[in-house]
Design a protein around this motif. Structure first.
Motif, PDB file in Angstrom:
ATOM      1  N   LYS A  89     -56.379 -41.067   8.617  1.00 46.99           N
ATOM      2  CA  LYS A  89     -56.439 -40.055   7.736  1.00 46.99           C
ATOM      3  C   LYS A  89     -56.131 -38.661   8.552  1.00 46.99           C
ATOM      4  O   LYS A  89     -55.283 -38.019   8.058  1.00 46.99           O
ATOM      5  CB  LYS A  89     -58.010 -39.930   7.414  1.00 46.99           C
ATOM      6  CG  LYS A  89     -58.147 -38.892   6.487  1.00 46.99           C
ATOM      7  CD  LYS A  89     -58.320 -39.622   4.984  1.00 46.99           C
ATOM      8  CE  LYS A  89     -58.385 -38.447   3.748  1.00 46.99           C
ATOM      9  NZ  LYS A  89     -57.706 -39.219   2.775  1.00 46.99           N
ATOM     10  N   LEU A  90     -56.801 -38.620   9.671  1.00 43.59           N
ATOM     11  CA  LEU A  90     -56.237 -37.575  10.627  1.00 43.59           C
ATOM     12  C   LEU A  90     -55.509 -37.797  11.617  1.00 43.59           C
ATOM     13  O   LEU A  90     -56.184 -38.909  12.474  1.00 43.59           O
ATOM     14  CB  LEU A  90     -57.647 -36.988  10.903  1.00 43.59           C
ATOM     15  CG  LEU A  90     -57.682 -35.464  12.091  1.00 43.59           C
ATOM     16  CD1 LEU A  90     -57.029 -34.566  11.496  1.00 43.59           C
ATOM     17  CD2 LEU A  90     -58.981 -35.355  12.633  1.00 43.59           C
ATOM     18  N   ALA A  91     -54.310 -37.481  12.188  1.00 43.49           N
ATOM     19  CA  ALA A  91     -53.571 -37.777  13.266  1.00 43.49           C
ATOM     20  C   ALA A  91     -53.445 -36.635  14.034  1.00 43.49           C
ATOM     21  O   ALA A  91     -52.901 -35.421  13.605  1.00 43.49           O
ATOM     22  CB  ALA A  91     -52.387 -38.287  12.745  1.00 43.49           C
ATOM     23  N   PHE A 140     -55.309 -38.535  19.101  1.00 38.30           N
ATOM     24  CA  PHE A 140     -56.062 -39.646  18.586  1.00 38.30           C
ATOM     25  C   PHE A 140     -55.836 -39.445  17.060  1.00 38.30           C
ATOM     26  O   PHE A 140     -55.471 -38.611  16.448  1.00 38.30           O
ATOM     27  CB  PHE A 140     -57.546 -39.233  18.879  1.00 38.30           C
ATOM     28  CG  PHE A 140     -58.246 -37.995  18.331  1.00 38.30           C
ATOM     29  CD1 PHE A 140     -58.052 -36.797  19.062  1.00 38.30           C
ATOM     30  CD2 PHE A 140     -58.726 -37.783  17.335  1.00 38.30           C
ATOM     31  CE1 PHE A 140     -58.583 -35.479  18.621  1.00 38.30           C
ATOM     32  CE2 PHE A 140     -59.397 -36.775  16.455  1.00 38.30           C
ATOM     33  CZ  PHE A 140     -59.150 -35.588  17.115  1.00 38.30           C
ATOM     34  N   THR A 141     -56.227 -40.606  16.195  1.00 39.99           N
ATOM     35  CA  THR A 141     -56.256 -40.822  15.025  1.00 39.99           C
ATOM     36  C   THR A 141     -57.804 -41.217  14.512  1.00 39.99           C
ATOM     37  O   THR A 141     -58.267 -41.811  15.425  1.00 39.99           O
ATOM     38  CB  THR A 141     -55.210 -41.951  14.566  1.00 39.99           C
ATOM     39  OG1 THR A 141     -55.407 -43.151  15.340  1.00 39.99           O
ATOM     40  CG2 THR A 141     -53.874 -41.270  14.646  1.00 39.99           C
ATOM     41  N   VAL A 142     -57.979 -40.718  13.193  1.00 35.18           N
ATOM     42  CA  VAL A 142     -59.279 -41.009  12.784  1.00 35.18           C
ATOM     43  C   VAL A 142     -59.019 -41.673  11.328  1.00 35.18           C
ATOM     44  O   VAL A 142     -58.212 -40.902  10.758  1.00 35.18           O
ATOM     45  CB  VAL A 142     -60.506 -39.910  12.540  1.00 35.18           C
ATOM     46  CG1 VAL A 142     -61.622 -40.347  12.362  1.00 35.18           C
ATOM     47  CG2 VAL A 142     -60.023 -39.180  13.858  1.00 35.18           C
ATOM     48  N   ARG A 143     -59.626 -42.912  11.062  1.00 39.78           N
ATOM     49  CA  ARG A 143     -59.271 -43.426   9.771  1.00 39.78           C
ATOM     50  C   ARG A 143     -60.062 -43.172   8.832  1.00 39.78           C
ATOM     51  O   ARG A 143     -61.034 -42.695   9.203  1.00 39.78           O
ATOM     52  CB  ARG A 143     -59.223 -45.071   9.999  1.00 39.78           C
ATOM     53  CG  ARG A 143     -58.241 -45.562  10.762  1.00 39.78           C
ATOM     54  CD  ARG A 143     -58.505 -46.951  11.246  1.00 39.78           C
ATOM     55  NE  ARG A 143     -59.413 -46.696  12.314  1.00 39.78           N
ATOM     56  CZ  ARG A 143     -59.821 -47.791  12.992  1.00 39.78           C
ATOM     57  NH1 ARG A 143     -59.384 -49.090  12.807  1.00 39.78           N
ATOM     58  NH2 ARG A 143     -60.932 -47.738  14.086  1.00 39.78           N
ATOM     59  N   ASP A 196     -46.846 -30.341  13.595  1.00 40.13           N
ATOM     60  CA  ASP A 196     -47.140 -31.793  13.310  1.00 40.13           C
ATOM     61  C   ASP A 196     -48.066 -32.204  14.427  1.00 40.13           C
ATOM     62  O   ASP A 196     -48.319 -33.428  14.431  1.00 40.13           O
ATOM     63  CB  ASP A 196     -45.807 -32.623  13.428  1.00 40.13           C
ATOM     64  CG  ASP A 196     -45.079 -32.493  12.169  1.00 40.13           C
ATOM     65  OD1 ASP A 196     -45.703 -32.412  11.084  1.00 40.13           O
ATOM     66  OD2 ASP A 196     -43.951 -32.356  12.493  1.00 40.13           O
ATOM     67  N   ALA A 197     -48.799 -31.277  15.300  1.00 41.35           N
ATOM     68  CA  ALA A 197     -49.976 -31.618  16.075  1.00 41.35           C
ATOM     69  C   ALA A 197     -50.966 -32.213  15.335  1.00 41.35           C
ATOM     70  O   ALA A 197     -51.762 -32.942  15.856  1.00 41.35           O
ATOM     71  CB  ALA A 197     -50.081 -30.507  17.142  1.00 41.35           C
ATOM     72  N   GLY A 206     -50.426 -37.756   6.836  1.00 38.29           N
ATOM     73  CA  GLY A 206     -48.963 -37.568   7.263  1.00 38.29           C
ATOM     74  C   GLY A 206     -48.453 -36.149   6.982  1.00 38.29           C
ATOM     75  O   GLY A 206     -47.408 -35.825   7.485  1.00 38.29           O
ATOM     76  N   HIS A 207     -49.419 -35.170   6.381  1.00 40.39           N
ATOM     77  CA  HIS A 207     -48.800 -33.912   6.240  1.00 40.39           C
ATOM     78  C   HIS A 207     -49.294 -32.801   7.182  1.00 40.39           C
ATOM     79  O   HIS A 207     -50.241 -32.864   7.411  1.00 40.39           O
ATOM     80  CB  HIS A 207     -49.121 -33.257   4.794  1.00 40.39           C
ATOM     81  CG  HIS A 207     -49.015 -34.227   3.682  1.00 40.39           C
ATOM     82  ND1 HIS A 207     -47.477 -34.181   3.261  1.00 40.39           N
ATOM     83  CD2 HIS A 207     -49.629 -34.885   2.879  1.00 40.39           C
ATOM     84  CE1 HIS A 207     -47.742 -34.969   2.241  1.00 40.39           C
ATOM     85  NE2 HIS A 207     -48.535 -35.446   1.997  1.00 40.39           N
ATOM     86  N   GLY A 208     -48.189 -32.164   7.928  1.00 43.42           N
ATOM     87  CA  GLY A 208     -48.584 -31.396   9.177  1.00 43.42           C
ATOM     88  C   GLY A 208     -49.208 -30.171   8.497  1.00 43.42           C
ATOM     89  O   GLY A 208     -48.933 -29.531   7.845  1.00 43.42           O
ATOM     90  N   LEU A 209     -50.235 -29.920   9.242  1.00 44.67           N
ATOM     91  CA  LEU A 209     -51.296 -28.664   9.109  1.00 44.67           C
ATOM     92  C   LEU A 209     -51.336 -27.604  10.166  1.00 44.67           C
ATOM     93  O   LEU A 209     -52.033 -26.817   9.914  1.00 44.67           O
ATOM     94  CB  LEU A 209     -52.594 -29.126   8.590  1.00 44.67           C
ATOM     95  CG  LEU A 209     -52.965 -30.244   7.750  1.00 44.67           C
ATOM     96  CD1 LEU A 209     -54.416 -30.360   7.801  1.00 44.67           C
ATOM     97  CD2 LEU A 209     -52.690 -29.841   6.495  1.00 44.67           C
ATOM     98  N   GLY A 210     -50.472 -28.021  11.176  1.00 43.87           N
ATOM     99  CA  GLY A 210     -50.733 -27.196  12.478  1.00 43.87           C
ATOM    100  C   GLY A 210     -50.334 -25.582  12.189  1.00 43.87           C
ATOM    101  O   GLY A 210     -50.973 -24.742  12.942  1.00 43.87           O
TER     102      GLY A 210
END
Lengths: 360, 509
Positions: free
Chosen positions: B252-254, B275-278, B309-310, B315-319
């Motif tokens: 979910k969050l990458a 890190f990634t969070v599912r 993209d940080a 998959g959508h960059g929010l930076g």
């Protein structure tokens, strides 16, 4: 016996409205004492300054005319101050607004048409905005304190009047007097009550106050201003950028100061003269605080300060009080108000040392 | 032998609240006495009266058997009462010695003071260089300054207000050794905490307050943590209910290679964090305060922008987005500081709801705020999260810390964010409220949200999180399933030992 301040759980609503009233009352009492001590008729001075303008119906029109610019500028300042943006240079923005309106009036000299006045008003507001944009730019780009820049720009604006009315804008028929020509009919603010000096600016001031009140209490813009002032960190968390808020606060307060300027020059003055800067921009700071930074309060506070102006003039003629006395009364009012503000968040408690006894 | 401190019938009334109602208890010389209670139970008010910050409306304080009046903290110190506050009052730019000198009642020549400080430090093993600048010290070390400051007046009673909330497990052990040593020398200790196992490990007796009234004085060694918690909240304690063996969804969050700039002199930026969070996963970030947690939260919430993209959701960059933009895309965040950051103290709760929920819940129509919608939503938060407040019109500042935290957590959770980032969700919150907040987080994860919990409370993280990583000096350790890491390992990572390969350049705690 000993007194001490204790923090209230909730800010006192009563004190919020009681302290401005108390400040005015204290100003009257202390003012009477001070002027008695220095050899004037103190009680008479207070009566002439605070009561005569109210009891003498002939003075009411003066009140309206004096209050209008104070209210318009004060409303703008109350919005900026809410956001902790300290625009101290409303006087300068007022002057530039007046000059911008004068520019249009001189350009359209001799012309007629309903569009001239609205154009002047627009120019005045843009002028005030542009002049307030300088501190905004310096603050957001270079982190220069807006208190200093806006204040100093005021003095620059006054020099600009002197230059313009002595050279390019000088009245060709004015026999050398440093002033512009009298505006033509279409560039003068109409009187709304026949036979008085009450011009269109007076109802405009009330409308500005009401609209600003609505915006400040109901809109996201007002919310932004309040939250940035109350907790800048929380504002950023809520998605309100600090820079944008500084720009908005200065532009809005500058536009309203400019509006007051153009209404003054098109109303009571009807031409640009060296005496145009009358410290309305500075007095409006007191108005904004006395009105609790609430546009409705500012309307009332504008009238109160107008009373001291009108009353000060009365007292000059009847009691021979110096003109500076008005300033002393106004400053005392701000002083007592700011001092009294502590009672909104704190209460005074009498501390009685507890007798140490066995049974409780 | 008389009691060191004896309170009889202490009553303190605030407008609308009875903060202490006829509280009576006593502390023996050399006793470590716990003061337990939920937020708003009246613990702080009680110790403030002992320390002379407030005066009781009724009741009597006896000191070594004689009735006393403590008009102010200076008088309290003169009697021999020392206090270490939860929030330190230290100047970061000054040295340890300068900070201590500023807090002394009597003017002591700096050389003499330094000698006395060194005496106290060696006597109790509170090792610290008096000439170091406070800004360079960890929270645990800063606390030592406060303790040294309190010990310099040779206290006969030391009040500790939630002292362990910011310490690593190793630091907690060191603190306990100091307190035990002090007690052995006859100094009484009044220990305020929510952490029941600590009280069981440390204290000789415990006084439990609830709603300003004394509920019980008991021997914590004879009680279970659960029985004490139930006395404290006055009802049965609920365990976190979670489905065993649930599976996680998609990533979910990458977060990839997230770094921030150093903002202020004392700011710790995050450095190349990934890190990634599912979906459905609760990801924990452990670490000692001041290791980049604030920067991490601000970078995730949008207060600090980063490369596009940080930070990405699905998959959508929010930076590049600000907090409002990220909230619209489902990322909500709760910073650590409640008052002034997560909420505006002078505003009503209703207005505070507008702060973060205005766009997700349609509280704004054409630039105007729909205050009815804000009030309704706030009422729902108050009801669902059992916030003790008069209503949506109460100011946030009038709520106790724990209640404000419940409101803030509720405000974000009820927006049903797809990603929720929270820092210190139960900091200074009592057991009952903490359990409610934990349950709400677990339920939100079960509904498919990805959750990041940044906390200094290891027990909280271990109880709550599926995956754990440790932040130290702005760098994040590799994530591991919670079940596979031991407290000792986490403790070492918190102290900056990132495994064998990085051990050389690690900074020792």
């Amino acid at each position: 016996m000993q007194f001490r301040l204790e923090k209230r759980r909730e800010p006192s609503q009563f004190m919020l409205y009681a302290t401005p009233v108390a400040a005015v009352a204290l100003t009257m009492i202390v003012g009477a004492i001070i002027f008695s001590l220095i050899g004037y008729d103190g009680v008479g001075a207070v009566r002439e300054i605070f009561l005569t303008p109210l009891t003498n119906a002939y003075k009411w029109q003066d009140l309206g005319v004096k209050a209008a610019p104070l209210i318009i500028i004060g409303v703008g300042l109350s919005i900026a101050y809410r956001a902790n943006v300290w625009n101290i240079g409303a006087e300068g923005q007022y002057v530039i607004g007046g000059l911008a309106g004068t520019g249009i009036a001189l350009l359209t000299y001799g012309m007629t048409g309903w569009w001239i006045l609205p154009l002047m008003v627009l120019a005045g507001m843009l002028g005030g905005m542009a002049y307030a944009a300088i501190p905004a730019l310096l603050r957001t780009r270079l982190n220069v304190n807006e208190i200093l820049t806006s204040l100093m720009l005021t003095y620059a604006s006054v020099q600009l009047i002197y230059y313009l009315i002595r050279a390019p804008w000088k009245d060709p028929m004015g026999m050398g007097f440093p002033q512009t020509r009298l505006f033509s009919e279409a560039a003068r603010l109409p009187f709304i009550i026949p036979g008085t000096i009450v011009h269109l600016g007076v109802p405009i001031a009330v409308v500005v106050g009401l609209v600003a009140w609505f915006i400040m209490t109901r809109s996201v813009f007002g919310y932004r201003m309040r939250v940035v002032g109350a907790a800048p960190h929380a504002a950023r968390y809520g998605g309100f950028s600090e820079h944008k808020t500084i720009w908005l606060a200065l532009l809005v307060s500058g536009a309203l100061a400019g509006l007051a300027g153009v209404l003054e020059v098109a109303g009571p003055f009807q031409r640009m003269v060296p005496g145009f800067p009358t410290n309305y921009g500075f007095t409006a700071i007191i108005v904004a605080f006395l009105g609790r930074l609430n546009p409705l309060g500012v309307i009332v506070a504008g009238v109160v300060l107008a009373i001291t102006f009108v009353g000060g003039e009365v007292a000059q003629t009847t009691i021979g009080l110096p003109n500076a006395a008005t300033g002393i009364f106004q400053a005392m009012m701000l002083f007592f108000l700011l001092a009294g503000d502590i009672l909104i968040k704190y209460r005074v408690r009498r501390v009685v040392p507890q007798p140490s006894q066995g049974a409780a | 032998m008389p009691y060191r401190l004896e309170l009889t019938g202490i009553t303190k009334r605030f407008p609308g609240v009875l903060a202490n109602d006829n509280v009576t208890f006593a502390v023996k010389p050399g006793e470590i006495h716990a003061l337990l209670g939920e937020n708003g139970a009246g613990k702080s008010t009680l110790v403030k009266m002992i320390y002379g910050i407030m005066q009781p409306d009724a009741g009597e304080i006896r000191w070594d058997g004689a009735p006393v009046v403590v008009p102010n903290p200076k008088a309290a110190r003169k009697l021999g009462i020392g206090m270490v506050f939860q929030h330190f009052s230290l100047f970061e730019a000054l040295t340890v010695l300068e900070n201590i000198a500023l807090g002394m009642d009597a003017k002591i020549p700096s050389r003499e003071l330094e000698a006395r400080i060194r005496d106290v430090m060696t006597q109790y093993g509170l090792l610290l260089d008096p000439h170091r600048t406070v800004a360079t010290l960890s929270v645990g070390e800063r606390q030592r300054i406060e303790i040294v400051r309190a010990l310099l007046v040779d206290p006969k009673l030391l009040i500790m207000d939630e002292p362990t909330s910011v310490l690593t497990p190793q630091e907690v052990e060191q603190l306990f050794d100091v307190l035990r040593k002090l007690a052995a020398e006859g100094c009484s200790i009044l220990y305020i905490s929510h952490k029941l196992y600590e009280i069981k490990a440390l204290c000789d007796s415990a006084t439990i307050l609830r709603g300003g009234k004394l509920v019980d004085t008991c021997d914590p060694k004879q009680e279970t943590s659960r029985s004490m918690a139930e006395k404290m909240i006055g009802a049965g304690l609920k365990d976190i209910v979670r489905l065993e063996g649930r599976s996680f969804g998609q990533n979910k969050l990458a977060v990839s290679h997230l770094s921030t700039q150093k903002a202020g002199h004392f700011d710790v930026p995050v450095d190349d964090v990934s890190f990634t969070v599912r979906a459905g996963e609760i990801f924990g970030v452990a670490g000692v305060a001041g290791n980049g947690q604030n920067a991490l939260l601000d970078a995730l919430s949008g207060e600090i922008r980063s490369d596009k993209d940080a930070i990405a959701i699905d998959g959508h960059g929010l930076g590049l987005l600000d907090t409002t933009g990220r909230r619209k895309r489902g990322l909500c965040a709760v910073p650590e500081e409640r008052n002034g950051h997560a909420a505006v103290g002078d505003f009503s709760l209703s207005d505070n709801s507008v702060l973060t929920a205005r766009d997700r819940l349609g509280m704004v129509v054409m630039g105007l705020i729909n205050s009815g919608a804000a009030r309704t939503y706030t009422g729902k938060v108050i009801a669902d999260f059992a916030v003790k407040a008069l209503g949506p019109a109460s100011t946030a500042g009038s709520l106790s810390g724990g209640n404000l935290q419940k409101y803030i957590m509720g405000r974000e959770i009820l927006q049903k964010p797809s990603v929720l980032v929270v820092s210190q969700p139960t900091w200074g919150v009592d057991a009952g409220a903490a359990a409610a907040i934990h349950q709400a987080l677990v339920d939100l994860a079960a509904a498919g949200s990805a959750i990041v919990v940044i906390s200094q409370d290891l027990d909280e993280l271990r109880a709550l999180c599926d995956t754990l990583a440790v932040i130290n000096m702005g760098r994040l350790s590799p994530a591991r399933p919670t079940k596979e890491v031991s407290v000792e390992e986490i403790g070492l990572l918190m102290g900056g030992v990132h495994g064998a390969t990085e051990a050389q350049d690690a900074i020792p705690a």
